[in-house]
Design an enzyme around this catalytic site. Structure first.
Site, PDB file in Angstrom:
ATOM      1  N   LYS A 147      -8.425 -80.554  -3.441  1.00  0.00           N
ATOM      2  CA  LYS A 147      -9.652 -81.171  -2.908  1.00  0.00           C
ATOM      3  C   LYS A 147      -9.883 -82.513  -3.595  1.00  0.00           C
ATOM      4  CE  LYS A 147     -11.592 -76.645  -1.844  1.00  0.00           C
ATOM      5  NZ  LYS A 147     -12.646 -75.648  -2.140  1.00  0.00           N
ATOM      6  N   LYS A 179      -2.521 -67.624   2.006  1.00  0.00           N
ATOM      7  CA  LYS A 179      -3.945 -67.352   2.152  1.00  0.00           C
ATOM      8  C   LYS A 179      -4.169 -66.351   3.282  1.00  0.00           C
ATOM      9  CE  LYS A 179      -5.548 -71.772   0.303  1.00  0.00           C
ATOM     10  NZ  LYS A 179      -6.498 -72.897   0.502  1.00  0.00           N
TER      11      LYS A 179
END
Length: 291
Positions: A147, A179
């Site tokens: 991020k 994920k």
């Protein structure tokens, strides 16, 4: 690029070619197609030279001196830079961090671009140091994430290191992270893990888990690095007990400095904090021409 700057960037683990590209892009944004600082050209004689100090306007942790030096060097190779502090050091309001001498036009043209990068990187380093301090005395390390500000990833991740944190993966290419959406698309956790191992046997793999059962399934499939997503400290302790030393454990999601010691006490190896790079305020630094 000046040889001393190349040495400094390389020593910091930064690619001088990549830094030069970032600097060029930032200067292009500021100078536009004319490549002119119209105010400085209009007000300052071409042959005027001066010295300026980069001064901390707040307490914090420094990162990015060589990057700032590269900005001045790209604007004019006649500028001369001298460090007065080091990356990773705590600095106090009023400290002189570096001195730069050269054509006055060049100093003022490079000023904002250099400060944008230096203030941003030092802000990330300062925030990271707060996390490192909160985890001091435990085995837990603070990690960054992807991020990051687009185009500035290598600089922001360097700043994390300067602040006492650790880099996770640089991108989608160097670590596979399985994920929930990957599990769903592949038909399950174990199936997803096996597909990654078969396709990229030399790439490190991490599996995101949300329950003790998923953690156990992951290590039984062969995973040695688990991302424990949005777990309470109580649940993390259960995962630590169930996994033992079969895998490294990373906790993420909703973490704050206030709860960092409690999460570290669970026995996890890492806390990953996206806010290190997506929410760090800058460290205020200014450039002051000497009278």
């Amino acid at each position: 690029m000046n040889a001393d700057i190349v040495v400094a960037l390389t020593g910091a683990g930064l690619d001088p070619v990549e830094v030069e590209r970032i600097v060029r892009t930032a200067l292009d944004e500021d100078l536009g197609p004319s490549r002119l600082d119209v105010t400085s050209v209009a007000t300052i004689p071409d042959d005027q030279a001066d010295t300026a100090d980069l001064v901390a306007r707040a307490d914090g942790v420094l990162a990015g001196l060589a990057v700032a030096a590269a900005v001045f060097d790209q604007v004019s190779p006649r500028t001369k830079w001298k460090d007065k502090a080091r990356d990773g050091e705590r600095v106090a309001r009023g400290d002189v961090l570096a001195t730069v001498t050269g054509p006055t036009r060049a100093l003022l043209t490079a000023e904002r671009t250099a400060l944008n990068l230096l203030c941003r990187m030092s802000g990330v380093a300062t925030h990271t140091r707060a996390w490192a301090d909160a985890l001091a005395g435990s085995k837990t390390t603070v990690l960054d994430t992807r991020k990051t500000t687009p185009g500035l990833r290598i600089l922001e991740k360097y700043a994390v290191r300067a602040g006492g944190g650790t880099n996770k993966r640089m991108g989608l290419y160097d670590v596979a992270m399985i994920k929930d959406n990957h599990k769903l698309a592949a038909g399950g956790l174990t199936a997803a893990y096996r597909r990654v191992r078969e396709s990229f046997p030399d790439v490190a793999v991490q599996v995101e888990v949300t329950t003790v059962a998923e953690a156990v399934e992951s290590v039984e499939a062969g995973a040695t690095f688990l991302l424990c997503d949005n777990m309470s400290p109580a649940l993390l302790r259960e995962v630590v007990a169930a996994v033992g030393d079969r895998a490294e454990l990373e906790a993420t999601g909703g973490l704050t400095l206030e709860v960092a010691p409690e999460y570290a006490a669970t026995g996890v190896d890492y806390l990953s904090v996206g806010a290190l790079t997506h929410s760090s305020p800058i460290l205020d630094i200014a450039l002051d021409l000497r009278p």
